[in-house]
Motif scaffolding. Structure first.
Motif, short mmCIF file in Angstrom:
data_model
loop_
_atom_site.label_atom_id
_atom_site.label_comp_id
_atom_site.label_asym_id
_atom_site.label_seq_id
_atom_site.Cartn_x
_atom_site.Cartn_y
_atom_site.Cartn_z
N HIS A 77 94.49 31.57 41.48
CA HIS A 77 94.49 30.68 42.49
C HIS A 77 94.06 31.25 43.86
CE1 HIS A 77 97.29 27.64 45.07
NE2 HIS A 77 96.40 28.30 45.75
N HIS A 79 91.02 30.61 47.33
CA HIS A 79 90.07 29.70 48.09
C HIS A 79 89.18 30.66 48.62
CE1 HIS A 79 93.36 26.53 48.59
NE2 HIS A 79 94.26 27.50 48.38
N LYS A 146 88.71 27.46 44.77
CA LYS A 146 88.85 26.05 44.87
C LYS A 146 87.77 25.40 46.17
CE LYS A 146 93.71 26.55 44.43
NZ LYS A 146 93.89 26.29 42.86
N HIS A 247 99.14 22.11 44.42
CA HIS A 247 99.90 22.92 45.49
C HIS A 247 101.21 22.05 45.68
CE1 HIS A 247 95.94 24.65 46.15
NE2 HIS A 247 96.66 25.38 47.27
N HIS A 270 102.66 27.89 44.15
CA HIS A 270 103.49 27.96 45.39
C HIS A 270 104.91 27.85 45.13
CE1 HIS A 270 100.47 28.51 48.53
NE2 HIS A 270 99.82 27.45 48.27
N ASP A 321 96.21 33.71 46.11
CA ASP A 321 96.05 32.58 46.96
C ASP A 321 95.18 32.87 48.24
OD1 ASP A 321 96.19 29.96 48.34
OD2 ASP A 321 98.20 30.48 49.24
FE FE Z 1 96.24 27.48 47.81
#
Ligand code: FE
Ligand code: NIG
Length: 418
Positions: A77, A79, A146, A247, A270, A321
């Motif tokens: 996960h 970004h 993502k 999420h 999360h 994340d």
């Molecule tokens: Fe995220």
């Protein structure tokens, strides 16, 4: 490649996620070797069973010098492709502003959206490549990334195309997720339904046509996307062939975990505020609970109830994340420290969460996530002979060498990449 004199191989085993108590079952082998051909592990054994004459060996020989071998880490996960930075916002949070306050004032995700819309694909490629290099030094061999900093057709496609190119050109495998529903686009103010319709009808078809993503994700949260909108988006993605992930329950208890189970999401992520019912349902499902303690740490929020979830029988994965807002960190060492010290996961559970369960969260547990004959040779060698140093050497990167598909792609001694 033949890796000799491995002090210890420490790995979960199997081809699917480990749930609950299984998470702490590691296979350990000391004084071992691994033989790799065509990127696949062919043999694993004790050095004692190996003849000492390697003169006829055709491939590369790597002396591990008593180091510990663990599976390459799977960061399921992130970004990691984005424009600009948000240092000021971080300082404002330190001074007391909340993540959602900043977002509601037009900062947060929207600030990165503006910057990402402005940057060229080339610029995004270069910063993305740089981040992948840093992740690789920490032992990451597979990473999920993502979109969601475009919120319009052109920029969502730009982000996804950059990730596709990085996957082709960088030794780390990049797996892409379409997350057009990361925030409500400013072009659709107060029109959640219309925005989801736009994403489903105008953006998704191009994403799937160009094979730009495997997954569809949404920020299901009070004040962001409702449960109804989330279900609609993820089901539209599913229909178009993108497997759902979500999420969920990050800021408030919202029923995101329950929704994930209901629609058969591959992963719910999360979960800081997951309900007891959500935990119960996750434990009975195949949905992986991907926990992101770096985000809780950066936002100074309570950690997801990992212990409770594992004890209830959930499959827990850990991921970074990495993003420019809530967690500007790809430190794997920090994740191990937070998992063990703050979330009360055992070192064994943390290792499983960072490898096999991360692979399962990307539906790749058949191929990666463990050191076993038949699996892809994605392996990290640690500077110490015992995997427990991953938690004991607190928040310190102890990865010395990284092997991807049987090739040495990073060596800390020389600092050389590839
Ligand atoms: Fe995220
Ligand atoms: O996973 N929670 C939503 N999205 C990201 C944060 C994105 C950002 O702040 O830029 C996350 O934490």
């Amino acid at each position: 490649m033949l890796i000799l004199n491995i002090g210890q191989i420490a790995t979960p085993t199997g081809k699917k996620a480990k749930k609950g108590l299984e998470m702490k079952e590691l296979t350990l082998l000391s004084n071992a070797y691994i033989q790799i051909e065509n990127g696949i592990i062919q043999q694993i054994g004790s050095m004692k069973e190996l003849s000492s004459d390697f003169s006829g060996y055709q491939g590369q020989i790597l002396d591990a010098g008593n180091q510990c071998a663990v599976p390459g880490f799977v960061d399921s996960h992130t970004h990691f492709v984005f424009g600009g930075y948000r240092a000021e916002e971080f300082i404002r949070r330190l001074e007391g502003a909340s993540y959602m306050e900043i977002m509601n004032m037009g900062g947060g995700i929207m600030s990165t959206v503006r910057a990402t819309r402005e940057e060229s694909a080339k610029e995004l490629f270069l910063s993305g490549e740089n981040r992948l290099n840093q992740m690789m030094k920490q032992g990451v061999t597979t990473v999920e990334g993502k979109s969601g900093y475009g919120l319009d057709l052109v920029t969502e496609l730009k982000q996804l195309r950059v990730m596709k190119e990085l996957d082709q050109k960088h030794p780390i495998d990049v797996i892409s997720t379409f997350m057009g529903a990361h925030a409500l686009s400013p072009d659709f103010k107060d029109k959640e339904e219309a925005y989801i319709k736009y994403l489903a009808e105008e953006v998704l078809p191009v994403v799937t046509q160009e094979a730009l993503a495997e997954y569809c994700d949404i920020f299901c949260e009070e004040g962001v996307f409702s449960l109804e909108a989330s279900a609609k988006m993820l089901l539209a993605g599913k229909k178009a062939g993108l497997h759902p992930r979500i999420h969920a329950d990050e800021i408030v208890t919202f029923g995101g975990a329950e929704l994930a189970v209901r629609i058969g999401a591959v992963s719910a992520d999360h979960l800081l505020m997951i309900s007891d019912e959500g935990i119960r349902q996750m434990a009975e499902s195949d949905t992986v609970a991907t926990l992101l303690p770096g985000t809780a740490f950066s936002l100074n929020k309570p950690y997801a109830p990992a212990r409770k979830m594992i004890d209830a029988g959930c499959a827990v994965a850990l991921a970074s994340d990495l993003n420019p807002g809530s967690c500007f960190s790809y430190s794997i060492a920090l994740l191990f420290a937070l998992a063990a010290i703050q979330m009360k996961m055992t070192p064994e559970e943390a290792l499983t969460a960072m490898t096999l369960n991360g692979a399962a969260a990307l539906e790749r547990a058949e191929r990666i996530g463990s050191i076993e004959v038949g699996k892809q040779a994605d392996i990290c060698l640690l500077r110490f002979p015992d995997y427990r140093f991953l938690v004991y050497h607190t928040a310190t990167n102890i990865v010395d060498k990284v092997i991807k598909k049987g090739m040495l792609i990073y060596d800390d001694k020389t600092g050389k990449i590839q």
